[in-house]
Design an enzyme around this catalytic site. Structure first.
Site, PDB file in Angstrom:
ATOM      1  CG  LEU A 178      -0.491   3.672  16.852  1.00 32.82           C
ATOM      2  CD1 LEU A 178      -0.935   4.419  15.473  1.00 32.82           C
ATOM      3  CD2 LEU A 178       0.965   3.673  17.222  1.00 32.82           C
ATOM      4  CG  ASN A 192      -2.239  -0.833   0.952  1.00 34.45           C
ATOM      5  OD1 ASN A 192      -2.984  -0.519   0.081  1.00 34.45           O
ATOM      6  ND2 ASN A 192      -2.187  -1.984   1.541  1.00 34.45           N
ATOM      7  CG  HIS A 219      -9.919  -2.682   9.121  1.00 32.06           C
ATOM      8  ND1 HIS A 219      -8.777  -3.316   9.904  1.00 32.06           N
ATOM      9  CD2 HIS A 219     -10.682  -3.294   8.833  1.00 32.06           C
ATOM     10  CE1 HIS A 219      -9.357  -4.488  10.290  1.00 32.06           C
ATOM     11  NE2 HIS A 219     -10.760  -4.646   9.658  1.00 32.06           N
ATOM     12  CD  GLU A 251     -15.539   2.660  18.004  1.00 32.20           C
ATOM     13  OE1 GLU A 251     -16.311   1.946  17.548  1.00 32.20           O
ATOM     14  OE2 GLU A 251     -15.960   4.066  17.771  1.00 32.20           O
TER      15      GLU A 251
END
Ligand code: NHR
Ligand code: GAR
Length: 215
Positions: free
Chosen positions: A90, A14, A106, A140
């Protein structure tokens, strides 16, 4: 010129797609890995991009690793930090420091399958479509505002590798697109936590689904 720092942990395909895209107005300030043996580091070095390793194993705890990583990143005064196959969760101080300028890709259609082993879990769940999501990083895990998604079919003969490869090809399209939008200043996180993309009216995406059985 906007400075972009890319964090990797492994192959770095990526990262490679973003570097190869040659995004106008973006300069790749550095590629930083938490693993010294990340294959992506040599691609970056060959392209003349600064590289650094901040090994998580060299630090006593997550907070100290995060702080060392932050120092290495900030040496390049980034406007944007891009997680590209970065595999360490993190902490709060780090995420707050880069709020609004930290993106992740993701390998699932969030909010389905946050966390690890997404292709295996999609196959086990029997879902018919799967994909990838670029999102802003918040505390989150895999739960931040969505920038762009790509959808692929799950085919009857898929295994984890074939499904991962189909998703990865789409990742290489949508991640450079998201970085381009950010660099062009077209992304805003709205009050309700959704992302607006200036100049993109209706959602644009391609679906490559197999034909339906007509009996
Ligand atoms: N950090 C925060 N705060 N929020 C997110 O949304 C993050 C993040 C750090 C990484 C990428 C994420 C993914 O896209 C990401 C999103 C690693 C793990 C994990 O459990 C989970 C999600 C993601 C990346 N990592 C293990 C850990 O203990 C280590 C696994 C390993 O080293 O192989 O950190 O999927
Ligand atoms: C990609 O599929 C990326 O979405 C995923 O790992 C792969 C990395 O490939 N990321 C995660 O699973 C984050 N937990 P790459 O190193 O070739 O970009």
């Amino acid at each position: 010129m906007k400075s972009v720092v890319i964090l990797i942990s492994g192959r770095g395909s990526n990262m490679e797609a973003i570097v190869r895209a040659g995004i106008p107005g973006a300069r790749i300030g550095a590629v930083i890995s938490n693993r010294a043996d990340a294959a992506g580091l040599s691609f970056a070095a060959r392209r003349g991009v600064d590289t650094a390793v901040v090994a998580h194993g060299d630090h006593a705890d997550r907070a100290r690793f995060d702080a060392a990583l932050q120092a290495a990143i900030d040496a390049h005064a980034p406007d944007l930090v891009v997680l590209a196959g970065f595999m360490r969760v993190l902490g709060e101080d780090f995420v707050r420091h880069y709020a609004g300028r930290l993106l992740n890709i993701h390998p699932s259609l969030l909010p389905s399958f946050p966390g690890l082993h997404t292709h295996r879990r999609a196959l086990a769940a029997g879902v018919r479509v799967h994909g990838a999501t670029v999102h802003f990083v918040t505390l989150e895990l895999d739960g931040g505002p969505v920038v762009i998604q790509a959808v692929v079919p799950v085919l009857p003969d898929d295994d984890e590798d074939s499904l991962a490869a189909r998703v990865l090809a789409e990742e290489h399209r949508i991640y450079p697109q998201a970085v381009r939008w950010f660099v062009e200043g077209r992304l805003s996180i709205m009050g309700d936590g959704r992302v607006a993309v200036a100049g993109v009216g209706s959602a644009r995406f391609a679906l490559h689904l197999p034909p339906l059985d007509r009996e």
